[in-house]
Design an enzyme around this catalytic site. Structure first.
Site, mmCIF file in Angstrom:
data_model
loop_
_atom_site.group_PDB
_atom_site.id
_atom_site.type_symbol
_atom_site.label_atom_id
_atom_site.label_comp_id
_atom_site.label_asym_id
_atom_site.label_seq_id
_atom_site.Cartn_x
_atom_site.Cartn_y
_atom_site.Cartn_z
ATOM 1 N N HIS A 186 4.222 11.935 -0.414
ATOM 2 C CA HIS A 186 2.771 11.755 -0.435
ATOM 3 C C HIS A 186 2.317 11.471 -1.877
ATOM 4 C CE1 HIS A 186 2.037 12.971 3.704
ATOM 5 N NE2 HIS A 186 2.851 13.987 3.512
ATOM 6 N N HIS A 236 0.815 -1.210 0.000
ATOM 7 C CA HIS A 236 0.000 0.000 0.000
ATOM 8 C C HIS A 236 0.852 1.265 0.000
ATOM 9 C CE1 HIS A 236 -3.809 -2.086 0.155
ATOM 10 N NE2 HIS A 236 -3.302 -2.883 1.087
#
Length: 392
Positions: A392, A68
């Site tokens: 991010h 993930h």
């Protein structure tokens, strides 16, 4: 091929989905087996960047285990001790190649988080590495190439559906990257800042000595953080990450999470865990789950009558909190890196309980003096890198 259709996006309802090159050039990846999905490619491309940079920094083959869009483990191809072979479930193998050692380390550091991982390898995948991958629960692998034997082994996994991706190692993206969120385009320069030993020269604590081995571990931790969802903290030792805390809003929560993972990695090496009397029919994943419970705070769930019999031949003694602390107190020389400054000394207080002796962080907090003072109290050497590594 400049475009590849995907089954769906992050979730089955997110259709259509594809990866493509906006300039119409060829994709730098080829699918050799399986049908990789959206998240698979996110993990693959982030993981590839990480191992490529680890290889450049250390000169050793590197591997990472991604889940993930953050690494669960990352490591270089150093030889494995007998103890590490045992806790990584590779003690029955002949001498492993350096790349296979790197993957065993990356997968083994946090086997609970690595379950169902996507693997990235810095070098051409060899048969040793392919054999390790074949027996693990994994979604896929990306590498700059595969030997004929390795590709044959991997194509047998999941009845031919295992995802095998080859990446062009010479590919370099544009200096500017673009993504969209809610229909709004974001643009920024790629984070191409090289992470080198020079970043560790500004040692701000009373303890000044950082040995070369620790500098290598600090570089491994910093490079790992460069591709870990922020906030993030990484503990490293002996050429590998041993605890990664990702995506936490509070930095001390990152430090605690990563520290607990580092503790679990070391507790697995204790005689009490190494000598657990597992039944021969218990699979590796079930052993991992049992060990995680045994060394945790809810071990009574595993050791009560009616439960232990499913895993062990004989009921083990409990691993008491005092025994665990006594074992953890023998862990020393751990390196710790943070992707942004530590705002309080409580991060150092937690880190030193997991054997941290060396720290690299950007510095720049209004409480730097408090953080330095806490390091001085425990004889920890800390370098201010002056760089932030948010991702991010």
């Amino acid at each position: 091929m400049s475009e590849l259709s995907l089954k769906y996006g992050c979730n089955p309802n997110q259709k259509p989905a594809r990866i493509f090159m906006q300039d119409g050039q060829e994709l730098p990846v080829k699918v050799l087996s399986g049908t990789p999905g959206y998240i698979n490619f996110l993990d693959a491309l982030n993981g590839w960047q990480l191992v490529r940079e680890l290889k450049e920094a250390t000169g050793l083959p590197a591997a990472t285990s991604f889940k993930h869009v953050s690494p669960a483990g990352a490591a270089c191809g150093r030889p494995l001790s007998d103890t590490l072979k045992k806790i990584y479930w590779v003690e029955d193998d002949r001498e492993l190649s350096p790349l296979a050692c790197a993957y065993a380390r990356a997968r083994g550091a946090d086997r609970m988080s690595s379950f169902g991982d996507f693997i990235a390898l810095s070098d051409v995948c060899d048969a040793d590495t392919a054999r390790l991958i074949k027996r693990e629960v994994s979604d896929g692998v990306i590498a700059p190439g595969y030997t004929e034997e390795a590709l044959t082994i991997l194509r047998e996994k999941k009845k031919g559906k295992y995802n095998v991706i080859e990446i062009d190692s010479s590919y370099r993206p544009a200096a500017t990257e673009v993504k969209q969120v809610f229909g709004v385009s974001f643009e920024q320069g790629r984070n191409e800042l090289p992470l080198t030993r020079e970043l560790l020269n500004n040692v701000v604590t009373e303890a000044k000595e950082i040995p070369e081995s620790a500098k290598t571990d600090l570089l491994i931790a910093l490079i790992t953080l460069k591709y870990t969802q922020s906030n993030s903290v990484c503990y490293a030792l002996d050429g590998q990450a041993i605890g990664i805390g990702a995506g936490q809003q509070s930095r001390v929560h990152c430090t605690r999470l990563a520290g607990q993972k580092a503790d679990n990695w070391y507790l697995r090496q204790s005689p009490k865990v190494l000598n657990l009397p597992f039944r021969t029919d218990v699979k590796r994943a079930d052993r991992d789950n049992a060990i995680d419970v045994y060394i945790g705070e809810e071990s009574e769930d595993l050791l009560r009558d009616g439960s232990w019999e499913r895993v062990f031949t004989v009921k083990p003694e409990a691993f008491t909190r005092e025994e665990k602390r006594q074992w953890l107190d023998t862990l020393h020389g751990v390196s710790l890196a943070s992707d942004a400054f530590f705002p309080f000394g409580d991060n150092i207080e937690r880190a030193r309980k997991s054997g941290v002796s060396y720290i690299a962080e950007p510095g720049g907090s209004i409480r730097d003096d408090q953080v330095i003072e806490t390091c001085n109290r425990y004889g920890i050497a800390m370098a201010f890198t002056g760089i932030r590594l948010f991702h991010h």
